[in-house]
Design a protein around this motif. Structure first.
Motif, PDB file in Angstrom:
ATOM      1  N   THR A 114     -35.257 -59.010-107.507  1.00  0.00           N
ATOM      2  CA  THR A 114     -36.145 -60.333-107.527  1.00  0.00           C
ATOM      3  C   THR A 114     -36.502 -60.571-105.994  1.00  0.00           C
ATOM      4  N   ASP A 115     -35.448 -60.614-105.088  1.00  0.00           N
ATOM      5  CA  ASP A 115     -35.989 -60.902-103.683  1.00  0.00           C
ATOM      6  C   ASP A 115     -36.701 -59.835-103.049  1.00  0.00           C
ATOM      7  N   TRP A 118     -40.221 -60.504-104.359  1.00  0.00           N
ATOM      8  CA  TRP A 118     -40.799 -61.727-103.611  1.00  0.00           C
ATOM      9  C   TRP A 118     -41.238 -61.399-102.171  1.00  0.00           C
ATOM     10  N   SER A 148     -45.633 -61.045-110.181  1.00  0.00           N
ATOM     11  CA  SER A 148     -45.392 -62.659-110.447  1.00  0.00           C
ATOM     12  C   SER A 148     -44.071 -63.073-111.134  1.00  0.00           C
ATOM     13  N   ALA A 150     -41.026 -62.840-110.447  1.00  0.00           N
ATOM     14  CA  ALA A 150     -39.755 -63.361-109.639  1.00  0.00           C
ATOM     15  C   ALA A 150     -39.630 -64.906-109.684  1.00  0.00           C
ATOM     16  N   GLN A 151     -40.693 -65.628-109.683  1.00  0.00           N
ATOM     17  CA  GLN A 151     -40.658 -67.219-109.661  1.00  0.00           C
ATOM     18  C   GLN A 151     -39.808 -67.591-111.052  1.00  0.00           C
TER      19      GLN A 151
END
Length: 276
Positions: A114-115, A118, A148, A150-151
């Protein structure tokens, strides 16, 4: 039920946003009946013609009706935007639940991915994906979703971490219910409002990304009436025929503003604690 209707009636932001995006949805559905011409109909004798009764918003360099192309273009914008949001919601929510519920190694691996996702500029990664897959509206939807999600994962993960230690979920574990059953029966229903809010707020961003990719020539290809592509082509004739760029630009503003206002309104309706 009455209280909910009263809350909706008082929420002017939601009502205005709903009216704006509902208009876009209606236009997209009934495009063949609203548009006076098909999006690819050419009349070279009328190229770059100013707005008139026959061509309400003028024509482009090929004599195609700008009004009709923008009307049909709403279908592409909504289709790609909704497809992207559905895909990114499925990816983000699934990973967020797994990371928040299982923790430990699973959480670390998902957080790392995820990071990493991002940390890369979204438009750069989306462009790279489309260039690999080939320019098309479907590939744009996939690329937007891939960059998109990840948020969704971050927010859902935090929510699940606070839910999994509640007493009734602990009781379900003691009674021997499986992890899958606990997630589907107890955790996922409590995430509904969060998911709806995230998806609603993600849609205008997805539509903007769609038109941006179209502007760069990576979205739907000619003769498809992609708003971004129409706007990009109109820049060449901005001095002689400004309506080519102005009309799709206004359509983008109308659509994104409507979804933004509706999204903020939905957020207030589903989570009153966020009201100022």
């Amino acid at each position: 039920m009455k209280e909910k209707l009263k809350a909706i009636a008082k929420n002017r932001m939601f009502l205005v946003g709903f009216l704006l995006f509902f208009t876009v949805v209606v236009v997209a559905i009934f495009a063949p009946y609203i548009a006076p011409h098909t999006y690819d109909e050419q009349n070279l004798a009328m190229k770059l013609a100013a707005p008139s009764a026959e061509y309400p918003f003028g024509t482009d360099q090929y004599g195609r009706c700008i009004f009709s192309r923008v009307i049909f273009g709403s279908r592409i914008a909504l289709n790609v935007g909704l497809t992207a949001v559905i895909i990114e919601t499925l990816i983000g929510v699934t990973l967020g639940i797994l990371a928040g519920y299982y923790g430990k190694a699973v959480d670390k691996v998902i957080l790392f991915v995820t990071d990493a996702t991002w940390s890369i500029p979204p438009i750069v990664l989306a462009m790279a994906i489309v260039l690999m897959l080939g320019p098309s509206s479907q590939n744009v939807a996939i690329s937007i979703a891939v960059v998109s999600w990840a948020q969704f994962t971050k927010i859902v993960r935090a929510k699940v971490q606070s839910l999994k230690n509640l007493s009734y979920i602990e009781a379900a574990r003691i009674y021997g219910e499986s992890d899958t059953n606990i997630i589907l029966r107890y955790i996922l229903p409590n995430l509904t409002s969060t998911i709806v809010i995230l998806a609603t707020l993600a849609l205008p961003s997805a539509i903007l990304s769609t038109t941006s990719m179209g502007f760069l020539g990576l979205g739907a290809q000619q003769p498809q009436p992609d708003w971004g592509m129409i706007l990009s082509e109109g820049i060449k004739y901005i001095g002689k025929a400004p309506w080519i760029s102005i009309v799709p630009g206004l359509a983008i503003v109308w659509t994104v503003l409507g979804f933004n206002l509706a999204g903020e309104g939905v957020k207030e309706l589903l989570d009153p604690r966020l009201k100022v």
